[in-house]
Motif scaffolding. Structure first.
Motif, PDB file in Angstrom:
ATOM      1  N   ASP A  57      19.859  14.039  21.341  1.00 36.17           N
ATOM      2  CA  ASP A  57      20.942  15.013  21.156  1.00 36.17           C
ATOM      3  C   ASP A  57      22.307  14.354  21.042  1.00 36.17           C
ATOM      4  N   GLY A  58      22.339  13.020  21.081  1.00 35.32           N
ATOM      5  CA  GLY A  58      23.596  12.299  20.964  1.00 35.32           C
ATOM      6  C   GLY A  58      24.348  12.147  22.271  1.00 35.32           C
ATOM      7  N   LYS A  59      23.827  12.741  23.344  1.00 34.42           N
ATOM      8  CA  LYS A  59      24.475  12.661  24.652  1.00 34.42           C
ATOM      9  C   LYS A  59      23.940  11.461  25.444  1.00 34.42           C
ATOM     10  N   THR A  60      24.771  11.001  26.397  1.00 31.93           N
ATOM     11  CA  THR A  60      24.354   9.895  27.248  1.00 31.93           C
ATOM     12  C   THR A  60      23.130  10.283  28.075  1.00 31.93           C
ATOM     13  N   GLN A  61      22.115   9.425  28.085  1.00 33.98           N
ATOM     14  CA  GLN A  61      20.911   9.704  28.858  1.00 33.98           C
ATOM     15  C   GLN A  61      21.146   9.442  30.351  1.00 33.98           C
TER      16      GLN A  61
END
Length: 238
Positions: A124-128
């Motif tokens: 989703d492009g967010k930091t894991q």
């Protein structure tokens, strides 16, 4: 910093997951870097140390942890250990366990914010975030889980735990006599012969024939322990 991350990854301390995989209502524990200096017995700096830790204060009791108590070696037990080794002519060596707490499996599902500078992004492009597999430093239960693991492994190879101090262990058998005093990840090991020391080392340190052992380093003859300079002489006196 790189050494710390390399050690944690080698020990499979966590797995990176997308934030969308975190169950509803589950808090993501904060994290941070901690820095320290390690000194030699003469007071000079040995090395700079960085440690990635979870901020345990943001854990929720009953959800992220329950029990957290762990014992440490008593000062009287430490002095008694030295006296017994001198009296029974046991040579004292010192061991250090690398990232000791992360040797133990975590006992519940915990999600931690990734270390700054080493983040990854999900689909989703967010930091894991990190889903812990091992007891990361800073988590409330890490010390307890590690100590339980240490006790189990020492008992498995034939040691008996002291009824007076849970951090002292003794082995007497076909391989000789061996005493162990553990202060968290620092161990003093007294042995009565070279073959006894080899037996302990082979059964305690991780190697090809002992994959379940600890990632531990033999630091040599006892020299500096808990901020105290210690010298053992050829006649075993201390």
């Amino acid at each position: 910093v790189l050494k710390e991350i390399t050690d944690l990854l080698a020990n499979k301390t966590w797995e990176s997951v997308d934030r969308s995989e975190v169950p509803a209502g589950r808090r993501i524990t904060k994290s941070r870097w901690c820095y320290d200096l390690k000194y030699l017995r003469d007071g000079t700096i040995e090395r700079f140390k960085a440690r990635f830790v979870a901020c345990g204060y943001s854990q929720i009791y009953g959800q992220d942890y329950t029990h957290s108590f762990s014992a440490t070696l008593r000062a009287t037990s430490f002095r008694t250990f030295l006296a017994v080794c001198a009296g029974r002519k046991l040579k004292i060596d010192q061991f250090d366990i690398t990232n000791a707490f992360t040797e133990a499996d975590i006992d519940t599902e915990i999600y931690v914010e990734p270390p700054k500078g080493f983040t990854t992004k999900g689909k989703d492009g967010k930091t894991q975030v990190l889903r812990l597999r091992k007891a990361l430093y800073g988590t409330k239960q890490a010390s307890r889980l590690y100590q339980q693991l240490l006790v189990r492994r020492l008992l498995d190879i034939g040691f008996k735990q002291s009824s007076h101090d849970p951090c002292v262990f003794r082995y007497v058998g076909e391989y000789g006599e061996c005493l162990v005093a553990a202060y968290v990840d620092d161990l003093l090991v007294g042995t009565n012969s070279t073959s006894t020391f080899k037996w302990f080392s082979d059964n305690f340190i991780r190697n090809n024939s002992n994959p379940q052992g600890f990632r531990a380093k033999h630091l040599g003859k006892v020299n500096y322990f808990l901020g105290m300079a210690i010298d053992q002489f050829d006649d075993f006196s201390i």
